[in-house]
Design an enzyme around this catalytic site. Structure first.
Site, PDB file in Angstrom:
ATOM      1  N   LYS A   1      75.779 -75.472  68.380  1.00  0.00           N
ATOM      2  CA  LYS A   1      74.539 -74.687  68.471  1.00  0.00           C
ATOM      3  C   LYS A   1      74.446 -73.670  67.335  1.00  0.00           C
ATOM      4  O   LYS A   1      73.428 -73.576  66.656  1.00  0.00           O
ATOM      5  CB  LYS A   1      74.463 -73.941  69.820  1.00  0.00           C
ATOM      6  CG  LYS A   1      74.539 -74.838  71.032  1.00  0.00           C
ATOM      7  CD  LYS A   1      74.479 -74.059  72.330  1.00  0.00           C
ATOM      8  CE  LYS A   1      75.645 -73.138  72.613  1.00  0.00           C
ATOM      9  NZ  LYS A   1      76.953 -73.812  72.811  1.00  0.00           N
TER      10      LYS A   1
ATOM     11  N   ARG B   1      71.815 -69.633  80.454  1.00  0.00           N
ATOM     12  CA  ARG B   1      73.014 -70.359  80.878  1.00  0.00           C
ATOM     13  C   ARG B   1      73.086 -70.493  82.389  1.00  0.00           C
ATOM     14  O   ARG B   1      74.016 -71.115  82.895  1.00  0.00           O
ATOM     15  CB  ARG B   1      74.262 -69.603  80.400  1.00  0.00           C
ATOM     16  CG  ARG B   1      74.781 -70.034  79.034  1.00  0.00           C
ATOM     17  CD  ARG B   1      75.898 -69.067  78.650  1.00  0.00           C
ATOM     18  NE  ARG B   1      76.939 -69.660  77.876  1.00  0.00           N
ATOM     19  CZ  ARG B   1      77.083 -69.480  76.556  1.00  0.00           C
ATOM     20  NH1 ARG B   1      76.212 -68.789  75.874  1.00  0.00           N
ATOM     21  NH2 ARG B   1      78.092 -70.028  75.919  1.00  0.00           N
TER      22      ARG B   1
ATOM     23  N   ARG C   1      87.972 -73.360  65.289  1.00  0.00           N
ATOM     24  CA  ARG C   1      86.798 -72.600  64.828  1.00  0.00           C
ATOM     25  C   ARG C   1      87.198 -71.274  64.189  1.00  0.00           C
ATOM     26  O   ARG C   1      88.071 -70.574  64.670  1.00  0.00           O
ATOM     27  CB  ARG C   1      85.851 -72.335  66.009  1.00  0.00           C
ATOM     28  CG  ARG C   1      84.707 -71.383  65.637  1.00  0.00           C
ATOM     29  CD  ARG C   1      83.527 -71.504  66.551  1.00  0.00           C
ATOM     30  NE  ARG C   1      83.805 -71.139  67.928  1.00  0.00           N
ATOM     31  CZ  ARG C   1      82.895 -71.227  68.906  1.00  0.00           C
ATOM     32  NH1 ARG C   1      81.671 -71.651  68.643  1.00  0.00           N
ATOM     33  NH2 ARG C   1      83.215 -70.889  70.130  1.00  0.00           N
TER      34      ARG C   1
ATOM     35  N   ARG D   1      87.892 -66.170  67.016  1.00  0.00           N
ATOM     36  CA  ARG D   1      87.445 -65.433  68.196  1.00  0.00           C
ATOM     37  C   ARG D   1      88.557 -65.370  69.232  1.00  0.00           C
ATOM     38  O   ARG D   1      89.257 -66.354  69.450  1.00  0.00           O
ATOM     39  CB  ARG D   1      86.228 -66.131  68.808  1.00  0.00           C
ATOM     40  CG  ARG D   1      84.927 -65.710  68.166  1.00  0.00           C
ATOM     41  CD  ARG D   1      83.758 -66.549  68.595  1.00  0.00           C
ATOM     42  NE  ARG D   1      83.682 -66.822  70.020  1.00  0.00           N
ATOM     43  CZ  ARG D   1      82.700 -67.525  70.600  1.00  0.00           C
ATOM     44  NH1 ARG D   1      81.718 -68.015  69.846  1.00  0.00           N
ATOM     45  NH2 ARG D   1      82.692 -67.734  71.889  1.00  0.00           N
TER      46      ARG D   1
ATOM     47  N   ARG E   1      85.307 -71.636  80.397  1.00  0.00           N
ATOM     48  CA  ARG E   1      83.966 -71.783  79.804  1.00  0.00           C
ATOM     49  C   ARG E   1      83.402 -73.172  80.061  1.00  0.00           C
ATOM     50  O   ARG E   1      82.211 -73.324  80.345  1.00  0.00           O
ATOM     51  CB  ARG E   1      84.015 -71.491  78.297  1.00  0.00           C
ATOM     52  CG  ARG E   1      84.040 -69.997  77.995  1.00  0.00           C
ATOM     53  CD  ARG E   1      84.787 -69.679  76.723  1.00  0.00           C
ATOM     54  NE  ARG E   1      84.085 -70.072  75.529  1.00  0.00           N
ATOM     55  CZ  ARG E   1      84.673 -70.232  74.337  1.00  0.00           C
ATOM     56  NH1 ARG E   1      85.977 -70.041  74.216  1.00  0.00           N
ATOM     57  NH2 ARG E   1      83.976 -70.572  73.294  1.00  0.00           N
TER      58      ARG E   1
END
Ligand code: ADP
Ligand code: ADP
Ligand code: ZN
Length: 216
Positions: free
Chosen positions: A15, A90, A129, A162, A173
């Site tokens: 996204k 969400r 990431r 992160r 998550r």
């Protein structure tokens, strides 16, 4: 042009990657609730203090708080010609609140892009990431390398990992995604605005399909 847009999909689907390319082309505000919470944490605000524990665990920040910050942001003048929501809504309560708000503002959502991706790939993407500290642009240690190691191509900012991009938080998550966010697909299918894109096909494919849907 369809410019009141929601990007949906599981964590790691791409996204943020798509959002960065779309805002460069269409010049509409990028409203990422995750980025807003991370900025609040960095600035040590009350909102940041509240959000921090939820984010570290991988849990969702409570609806009233999240809806509150989006309400405020979407009402601003710069959203009058479009907006790109990334990571919101969400939950069903968030989707219903957004519907009311955008109706009142006459800024109805007219396109929902749902990026799908299988779990094995999501785990690989999230574990490698790296994100720009300044502008939030996502990179990957193997799949999406910056031109200079550790430095953002867009703004020159430093890249970091992160704190919630770890296996334990990702489990939470993903389960939150399947239980609370995925059901929103049928909510938006009913509105006739939802389009599914296969995120495994690569970011160039996703981008080229997205601009066809948005138009000029
Ligand atoms: P990802 O890149 O994994 O999709 P985000 O950057 O969108 O994650 O969000 C990071 C974290 O911020 C989430 O795990 C959650 O704790 C919080 N968050 C972001 N958006 C929302 C939302 N719409 N509702 C509740 N919590 C949110
Ligand atoms: P989201 O915002 O949905 O959580 P991101 O856009 O941050 O997802 O992408 C998650 C990770 O996967 C990042 O490291 C990003 O560089 C990488 N990535 C994004 N799209 C692709 C792709 N098509 N192929 C491989 N890696 C990708
Ligand atoms: Zn940057």
């Amino acid at each position: 042009m369809k410019s009141n847009i929601i990007l949906m999909g599981p964590p790691g689907a791409g996204k943020g990657t798509l959002a960065k390319r779309l805002i460069a082309k269409y010049k509409i505000p990028h409203i990422s609730t995750g980025d807003m919470f991370r900025e609040a944490i960095k600035a040590n605000t009350k909102l940041g203090l509240l959000a921090k524990d939820y984010m570290t665990r991988g849990d969702l920040v409570p609806d009233d708080v999240t809806i509150g910050i989006v309400n405020e942001r979407l009402a601003k003048d710069d959203c009058s010609h479009g907006y790109l929501l990334d990571g919101f809504p969400r939950t069903l309560a968030q989707a219903e609140a957004l519907k009311k708000l955008t109706e009142n503002l006459k800024r109805d959502v007219n396109l929902v892009i749902n990026i799908d991706c299988d779990q094995e790939e999501l785990v690989k993407r999230i574990s490698g990431r790296r994100v720009c500290k300044n502008c939030g642009a996502p990179y990957h240690v193997l799949f999406v390398k910056p031109k200079v190691e550790g430095v953002c191509d867009i703004c020159g900012g430093p890249l970091f990992q992160r704190s919630d991009d770890n296996e334990e938080s990702l489990k939470v998550r993903l389960s939150n995604y399947y239980n609370m966010t995925k059901p929103l697909i049928s909510f938006y299918e009913k509105s006739g605005n939802l389009v599914n894109l296969d995120g495994i096909k690569g970011s160039d494919y996703v981008y080229s399909e997205a601009i066809k849907l948005i138009g000029e």
